[in-house]
Design a protein around this motif. Structure first.
Motif, PDB file in Angstrom:
ATOM      1  N   ALA A  72     -22.685  -6.174 -32.542  1.00  0.00           N
ATOM      2  CA  ALA A  72     -21.857  -5.284 -33.358  1.00  0.00           C
ATOM      3  C   ALA A  72     -22.715  -4.365 -34.221  1.00  0.00           C
ATOM      4  O   ALA A  72     -22.220  -3.726 -35.151  1.00  0.00           O
ATOM      5  CB  ALA A  72     -20.930  -6.117 -34.240  1.00  0.00           C
ATOM      6  N   GLY A  73     -24.009  -4.303 -33.924  1.00  0.00           N
ATOM      7  CA  GLY A  73     -24.886  -3.414 -34.688  1.00  0.00           C
ATOM      8  C   GLY A  73     -25.252  -3.970 -36.048  1.00  0.00           C
ATOM      9  O   GLY A  73     -25.751  -3.247 -36.906  1.00  0.00           O
ATOM     10  N   GLY A  74     -25.014  -5.250 -36.259  1.00  0.00           N
ATOM     11  CA  GLY A  74     -25.302  -5.849 -37.565  1.00  0.00           C
ATOM     12  C   GLY A  74     -26.686  -6.465 -37.650  1.00  0.00           C
ATOM     13  O   GLY A  74     -27.068  -6.992 -38.697  1.00  0.00           O
ATOM     14  N   GLN A  88     -34.188 -10.507 -41.123  1.00  0.00           N
ATOM     15  CA  GLN A  88     -34.414  -9.399 -42.061  1.00  0.00           C
ATOM     16  C   GLN A  88     -34.776  -9.936 -43.443  1.00  0.00           C
ATOM     17  O   GLN A  88     -35.717  -9.461 -44.089  1.00  0.00           O
ATOM     18  CB  GLN A  88     -33.124  -8.572 -42.134  1.00  0.00           C
ATOM     19  CG  GLN A  88     -33.250  -7.253 -42.840  1.00  0.00           C
ATOM     20  CD  GLN A  88     -33.983  -6.237 -41.970  1.00  0.00           C
ATOM     21  OE1 GLN A  88     -34.116  -6.427 -40.770  1.00  0.00           O
ATOM     22  NE2 GLN A  88     -34.454  -5.176 -42.583  1.00  0.00           N
ATOM     23  N   LYS A 117     -38.270 -11.379 -43.490  1.00  0.00           N
ATOM     24  CA  LYS A 117     -39.263 -10.299 -43.421  1.00  0.00           C
ATOM     25  C   LYS A 117     -39.397  -9.606 -44.776  1.00  0.00           C
ATOM     26  O   LYS A 117     -40.487  -9.220 -45.184  1.00  0.00           O
ATOM     27  CB  LYS A 117     -38.845  -9.267 -42.364  1.00  0.00           C
ATOM     28  CG  LYS A 117     -39.243  -9.621 -40.954  1.00  0.00           C
ATOM     29  CD  LYS A 117     -38.939  -8.401 -40.102  1.00  0.00           C
ATOM     30  CE  LYS A 117     -39.159  -8.601 -38.646  1.00  0.00           C
ATOM     31  NZ  LYS A 117     -38.630  -7.451 -37.892  1.00  0.00           N
ATOM     32  N   ALA A 175     -30.057  -1.204 -41.834  1.00  0.00           N
ATOM     33  CA  ALA A 175     -31.229  -2.049 -41.570  1.00  0.00           C
ATOM     34  C   ALA A 175     -31.740  -1.980 -40.142  1.00  0.00           C
ATOM     35  O   ALA A 175     -32.804  -2.486 -39.856  1.00  0.00           O
ATOM     36  CB  ALA A 175     -30.911  -3.489 -41.947  1.00  0.00           C
ATOM     37  N   GLU A 176     -31.014  -1.398 -39.241  1.00  0.00           N
ATOM     38  CA  GLU A 176     -31.551  -1.276 -37.885  1.00  0.00           C
ATOM     39  C   GLU A 176     -30.910  -0.129 -37.095  1.00  0.00           C
ATOM     40  O   GLU A 176     -29.978   0.528 -37.552  1.00  0.00           O
ATOM     41  CB  GLU A 176     -31.498  -2.609 -37.145  1.00  0.00           C
ATOM     42  CG  GLU A 176     -30.193  -3.341 -37.148  1.00  0.00           C
ATOM     43  CD  GLU A 176     -29.341  -2.947 -35.968  1.00  0.00           C
ATOM     44  OE1 GLU A 176     -28.323  -2.283 -36.211  1.00  0.00           O
ATOM     45  OE2 GLU A 176     -29.686  -3.294 -34.828  1.00  0.00           O
ATOM     46  N   GLU A 207     -29.127   0.413 -34.191  1.00  0.00           N
ATOM     47  CA  GLU A 207     -27.761   0.536 -33.690  1.00  0.00           C
ATOM     48  C   GLU A 207     -26.763   0.805 -34.813  1.00  0.00           C
ATOM     49  O   GLU A 207     -25.879   1.649 -34.687  1.00  0.00           O
ATOM     50  CB  GLU A 207     -27.358  -0.709 -32.909  1.00  0.00           C
ATOM     51  CG  GLU A 207     -26.029  -0.499 -32.180  1.00  0.00           C
ATOM     52  CD  GLU A 207     -25.711  -1.604 -31.184  1.00  0.00           C
ATOM     53  OE1 GLU A 207     -26.580  -2.441 -30.922  1.00  0.00           O
ATOM     54  OE2 GLU A 207     -24.566  -1.608 -30.676  1.00  0.00           O
ATOM     55  N   ALA A 208     -26.942   0.094 -35.929  1.00  0.00           N
ATOM     56  CA  ALA A 208     -26.038   0.298 -37.067  1.00  0.00           C
ATOM     57  C   ALA A 208     -26.184   1.714 -37.617  1.00  0.00           C
ATOM     58  O   ALA A 208     -25.200   2.371 -37.979  1.00  0.00           O
ATOM     59  CB  ALA A 208     -26.333  -0.723 -38.155  1.00  0.00           C
ATOM     60  N   LEU A 220     -38.583  -2.620 -41.330  1.00  0.00           N
ATOM     61  CA  LEU A 220     -37.654  -2.034 -40.350  1.00  0.00           C
ATOM     62  C   LEU A 220     -38.361  -1.568 -39.075  1.00  0.00           C
ATOM     63  O   LEU A 220     -39.540  -1.207 -39.102  1.00  0.00           O
ATOM     64  CB  LEU A 220     -36.915  -0.843 -40.984  1.00  0.00           C
ATOM     65  CG  LEU A 220     -36.081  -1.140 -42.219  1.00  0.00           C
ATOM     66  CD1 LEU A 220     -35.415   0.143 -42.719  1.00  0.00           C
ATOM     67  CD2 LEU A 220     -35.020  -2.181 -41.923  1.00  0.00           C
TER      68      LEU A 220
END
Lengths: 510, 109
Positions: A382-384, A390, A393, B28-29, B31-32, B88
């Motif tokens: 879902a692009g999350g 994260q 990191k 944060a990435e 695709e989002a 990122l």
């Protein structure tokens, strides 16, 4: 004297029909786009109970596979054949929807839940066979009403339908004719939270090996609000759950703070025990129907099953220091203050590095960090992204900025000091607390010596403040210091006798 | 993209003119970032929010893209964004953002 973690309970409830009828992504779609392809496609993407049980992250939640073992399973996890098929685990269970609907009725004390009598008759024995359900709960199950009566309640009386495998099997009635805070929708949401909470708390008490009568206080940290039009979030879930669970000596109250609430609550519960206010406190939370199928559109678009079909619940029993169980160290608390910005570096400094400074510890002195433990198998499509990875990191990168780590150490830090996420996307559930059960076991076995649990929350969602929020605490191996050295009654008597003798001797000398 | 944020973007575009609005993302990435960028250019791909079917074509960048980085005082950028830049996957973000801009942005020279 630090409080200790005596036991934990983690439970999931498989609620496929509630995805369709109560998840806000779906209910919103029914309003704005009732003929959408998504709504037509959705039912064919729903998992069976057996599929939901044989899913690695769910098995991790109830303790049948450790985070380290889960990390070795290749992703996407939803494509993997999972040989673990037990509904029970050492931390709790994965409850099927039909048992849960009966439990909802048992948890309703205002005759708001009415079930089809045939559905009750068909499933009563199943609930009775559940290993944590006792006669006190079974005695609350009513015979039920006719299917026509249930249909009438939904069609003509504004009741919220309860469905199982597509069939209407019950209804939650509104608790007031005009009060929106007691509407059928809100009552449904709250009774679901309460009932799932009961499952978690019963497992926690069983796992802690304590008597129900031992619990003196319960704090609920779910995300729902119960109250009427005069006090929308008046409460009190905690006491209502304690009642059903049979915790006769307990009082309780609710704490809210979005996804950070469990971490806030753990600190407050530990403080109550450490201060001696209560000997045994349970931190507990039920699940949330609104978030079911939250990322369903992306899952359907990508041909995946609806992975957000689980309600999450947990409970943690804190008690006085027994010299054995892992402790919560209240000297190493992190907190995001009003004056802290919402930038990742400032947030991480406040939550992770400030408490480390207090204890004169380096970032690598904490064996495991736990925060943002969302199951990325749900979020990546879902692009999350992967919030757990994260987070670890960001901790590593902040440590680099502070000169505690080399930049080259960033990729290995999440493996050594972090973990993969496995919690369902139920808001408050993933925020660090799913690791408490494993942390307790790993500290007891000597695998790790400590862990930092980090809870973070987005307060803007309530439109009261734009501030970010979060707190953290450290769990450590028991230091063995069960009682700070005080003065006993005998010692006091001896001291008084000595003083009197000296006083008398002084008088004689004069 | 959050429905409330879509509403605010639409209001700003109406108030100041779409050609005068730049949307700066911090997702944060890749695709989002791409999904948010698509929402403010070609419309909400999930058909849920106020930008459904609204092709604003706004100029949109991620804060980690080199064009945006060049606009900042390097010290302030290092202080505010430097840490996240380490974390990122900037290349992936740039790839996603460039693809959306090429396809849907209406106000790039």
């Amino acid at each position: 004297m630090n409080s200790v973690i005596k036991g934990t309970g983690y439970a999931l409830v498989h609620t496929p029909d509630m995805v369709l009828h109560n998840g806000t992504t779906q209910t919103t779609e029914m309003i704005v786009n009732p003929d959408s392809e998504y709504l037509k496609e959705l039912p064919s993407h729903i998992r069976s109970y057996e599929q939901a049980v044989a899913y690695y992250p769910n098995q991790a939640y109830i303790g049948n596979i450790t985070p380290d073992e889960l990390a070795k399973i290749p992703m996407p996890w939803n494509e993997q054949e999972c040989p673990l098929t037990s509904r029970y685990g050492k931390f709790g269970q994965i409850m099927p929807q039909e048992e849960f609907i009966l439990l909802m009725q048992a948890c309703d004390v205002f005759d708001l839940v009415e079930l089809d009598s045939e559905f009750v008759a068909a499933n009563r024995d199943k609930l009775a066979a559940n290993e944590i359900i006792d006669d006190s709960i079974m005695a609350r199950i009513k015979e039920g009403v006719s299917a026509e009566k249930v249909k009438d309640l939904v069609e003509n009386e504004h009741a919220e339908g309860l469905y199982h495998l597509g069939k209407l099997v019950g209804a939650v009635k509104r608790a007031h004719d005009i009060d929106v805070n007691l509407s059928a929708h809100v009552m449904h949401e709250n009774i679901v939270s309460k009932a799932s909470n009961v499952v978690g708390i019963l497992h926690a008490i069983k796992n802690a090996g304590i008597a129900k009568e031992d619990v003196e206080y319960v704090i609920d940290c779910s995300e729902e609000a119960c109250g009427d039009m005069n006090q929308r979030g008046g409460g009190n879930f905690a006491k209502s759950v304690a009642e059903i669970a049979g915790l006769v000596n307990a009082s309780g109250a609710d704490i809210r703070g979005f996804c950070a609430a469990p971490a806030h609550t753990m600190i407050e519960a530990a403080s109550l025990v450490t201060a001696g206010a209560y000997k045994t406190v349970v931190v507990t939370a039920g699940g949330c129907t609104a978030k079911l199928g939250m990322n369903g559109k992306d899952h359907v678009k990508k041909g995946l099953p609806i992975l957000e079909d689980m309600l999450g619940a947990f409970a943690i029993v804190l008690g006085e220091n027994d010299g054995v169980n892992p402790e919560i160290n209240l000297n190493l608390l992190g907190r995001h203050t009003v004056g802290t910005s919402s930038g990742p570096q400032d947030v991480t400094t406040a939550l992770v590095f400030k408490p480390l400074e207090k204890g004169e510890l380096k970032v690598t002195d904490i064996d495991k960090y736990a925060g943002e433990l969302h199951n990325s198998d749900i979020l990546k499509p879902a692009g999350g992204g992967d919030p757990a990875l994260q987070f670890f990191k960001v901790v590593a990168a902040t440590a680099v900025k502070r000169g505690e780590l080399e930049k080259a150490d960033i990729p290995s830090f999440p493996v050594k000091h972090g973990m993969v996420g496995w919690a369902p996307t139920q808001g408050h559930i993933p925020s660090g607390v799913p690791f408490v059960g494993f942390a307790r076991e790993d500290i007891l076995s000597g695998k790790i010596k400590n862990a930092m649990i980090v809870g973070k929350g987005s307060l803007f969602l309530g439109r009261m403040t734009n501030l970010f929020d979060g707190v953290s605490f450290v769990i450590q191996a028991n230091t063995g210091a069960t009682e700070e050295k005080g003065v006993s009654e005998e010692e006091v008597k001896a001291l008084i006798a000595k003083s009197l003798k000296e006083f008398a001797a002084g008088l004689l000398a004069e | 993209m959050d429905l409330e944020n879509q509403k605010r973007v639409l209001e700003f575009a109406n108030q100041y003119g779409a050609e005068n609005v730049v949307v700066l993302l911090g997702a944060a990435e890749g695709e989002a970032s791409g999904l948010a960028a698509e929402t403010v250019t070609n419309g909400d791909p999930t058909y849920a929010g106020p930008l459904t079917g609204v092709q604003l074509g706004l100029t949109v960048y991620h804060v980690c893209e080199p064009e945006v980085k060049a606009e900042f005082d390097p010290d302030i950028y290092e202080d505010q964004v430097g840490m996240m830049e380490m974390v990122l996957d900037v290349d992936d973000i740039v790839k996603e953002m460039s693809a959306i801009r090429e396809q849907y942005c209406k106000y790039l020279g």
